[in-house]
Design an enzyme around this catalytic site. Structure first.
Site, PDB file in Angstrom:
ATOM      1  CG  HIS A 102      -0.296  -0.113   2.569  1.00  0.00           C
ATOM      2  ND1 HIS A 102       0.155  -1.215   3.152  1.00  0.00           N
ATOM      3  CD2 HIS A 102       0.185   0.909   3.519  1.00  0.00           C
ATOM      4  CE1 HIS A 102       0.732  -1.050   4.216  1.00  0.00           C
ATOM      5  NE2 HIS A 102       0.745   0.247   4.495  1.00  0.00           N
ATOM      6  CG  HIS A 104       0.716   5.843   4.135  1.00  0.00           C
ATOM      7  ND1 HIS A 104       0.398   5.583   5.417  1.00  0.00           N
ATOM      8  CD2 HIS A 104       1.454   4.235   4.089  1.00  0.00           C
ATOM      9  CE1 HIS A 104       0.414   4.242   6.078  1.00  0.00           C
ATOM     10  NE2 HIS A 104       1.354   3.597   5.336  1.00  0.00           N
TER      11      HIS A 104
HETATM   12  P1  5GP Z   1       2.169   0.760   7.128  1.00  0.00           P
HETATM   13  O1  5GP Z   1       2.205  -0.719   7.147  1.00  0.00           O
HETATM   14  O2  5GP Z   1       2.469   1.403   5.970  1.00  0.00           O
HETATM   15  O3  5GP Z   1       2.955   1.165   8.177  1.00  0.00           O
HETATM   16  O4  5GP Z   1       0.688   1.344   7.568  1.00  0.00           O
HETATM   17  C1  5GP Z   1      -0.404   0.555   7.722  1.00  0.00           C
HETATM   18  C2  5GP Z   1      -1.520   1.664   7.707  1.00  0.00           C
HETATM   19  O5  5GP Z   1      -2.476   1.178   7.953  1.00  0.00           O
HETATM   20  C3  5GP Z   1      -1.312   2.436   9.162  1.00  0.00           C
HETATM   21  O6  5GP Z   1      -1.371   3.865   8.705  1.00  0.00           O
HETATM   22  C4  5GP Z   1      -2.812   2.138  10.067  1.00  0.00           C
HETATM   23  O7  5GP Z   1      -3.297   3.263  10.530  1.00  0.00           O
HETATM   24  C5  5GP Z   1      -3.643   1.606   8.847  1.00  0.00           C
HETATM   25  N1  5GP Z   1      -4.561   0.661   9.258  1.00  0.00           N
HETATM   26  C6  5GP Z   1      -4.347  -0.362   9.885  1.00  0.00           C
HETATM   27  N2  5GP Z   1      -5.299  -1.329  10.030  1.00  0.00           N
HETATM   28  C7  5GP Z   1      -6.541  -0.620   9.252  1.00  0.00           C
HETATM   29  C8  5GP Z   1      -7.786  -1.032   9.362  1.00  0.00           C
HETATM   30  O8  5GP Z   1      -8.288  -1.897   9.570  1.00  0.00           O
HETATM   31  N3  5GP Z   1      -8.615   0.045   8.521  1.00  0.00           N
HETATM   32  C9  5GP Z   1      -7.764   1.023   8.018  1.00  0.00           C
HETATM   33  N4  5GP Z   1      -8.763   1.816   7.236  1.00  0.00           N
HETATM   34  N5  5GP Z   1      -6.505   1.381   8.265  1.00  0.00           N
HETATM   35  C10 5GP Z   1      -5.891   0.449   8.830  1.00  0.00           C
END
Ligand code: 5GP
Ligand code: ZN
Length: 140
Positions: A102, A104
């Site tokens: 993903h 951001h």
């Molecule tokens: P990363 O893996 O790049 O660190 O970030 C994962 C992102 O996913 C985080 O910013 C977190 O807040 C978001 N996130 C984690 N679980 C969920 C979820 O169940 N729903 C949504 N909408 N975002 C999520």
């Protein structure tokens, strides 16, 4: 569809858990981050499960990038931030917490000092309202 058991983003793709979605096409899905670092913090994922940049297949990567650009333009139009940061983490050591590819988008206003992740859950009603503004901008 490539799916992985116990992956929260695969569950969002399948509809098994809810998300505040703003855009969807055959290969990608965009939805609001549950812990926003700023208003409009969104995530763009490939519907197929790939762990990170090292794993993702070329077509899916291209599709995610194109959706990211489309969404960034809509966020600019809807929320008028001064800038936007697009980020993507590979591996826990680099800050990745969900192991499904993903990107951001985090909108910035002049002077903002934001972390790459939010500190906690945002107000769902506020997030829904921001998402509606973004969807309107995508449609126009
Ligand atoms: P990363 O893996 O790049 O660190 O970030 C994962 C992102 O996913 C985080 O910013 C977190 O807040 C978001 N996130 C984690 N679980 C969920 C979820 O169940 N729903 C949504 N909408 N975002 C999520
Ligand atoms: Zn997944």
């Amino acid at each position: 569809m490539i799916q992985s058991d116990n992956c929260i983003f695969c569950k969002i793709v399948s509809g098994a858990i809810p998300a505040i979605k703003v855009y969807e096409d055959e290969q990608t899905l965009a939805f609001m981050d549950i812990n926003p670092a700023s208003d409009g913090h969104s995530l763009i994922i490939s519907k197929d499960h790939y762990e990170n940049l090292l794993e993702i297949e070329e077509g899916a990567l291209t599709a995610v990038m194109l959706t990211t650009q489309r969404l960034a333009r809509a966020i600019k139009k809807a929320l008028k931030p001064d800038g936007m940061r697009v980020s993507q983490f590979n591996g826990a050591a680099a800050g990745q917490t969900v192991f499904h590819y993903h990107a951001h988008i985090v909108p910035y206003h002049q002077g903002d000092k934001l972390g790459s992740h939010g500190r906690g859950p945002g107000d769902p009603e506020v997030i829904k309202q921001i998402a509606a503004q973004i969807r309107d901008a995508l449609g126009s």
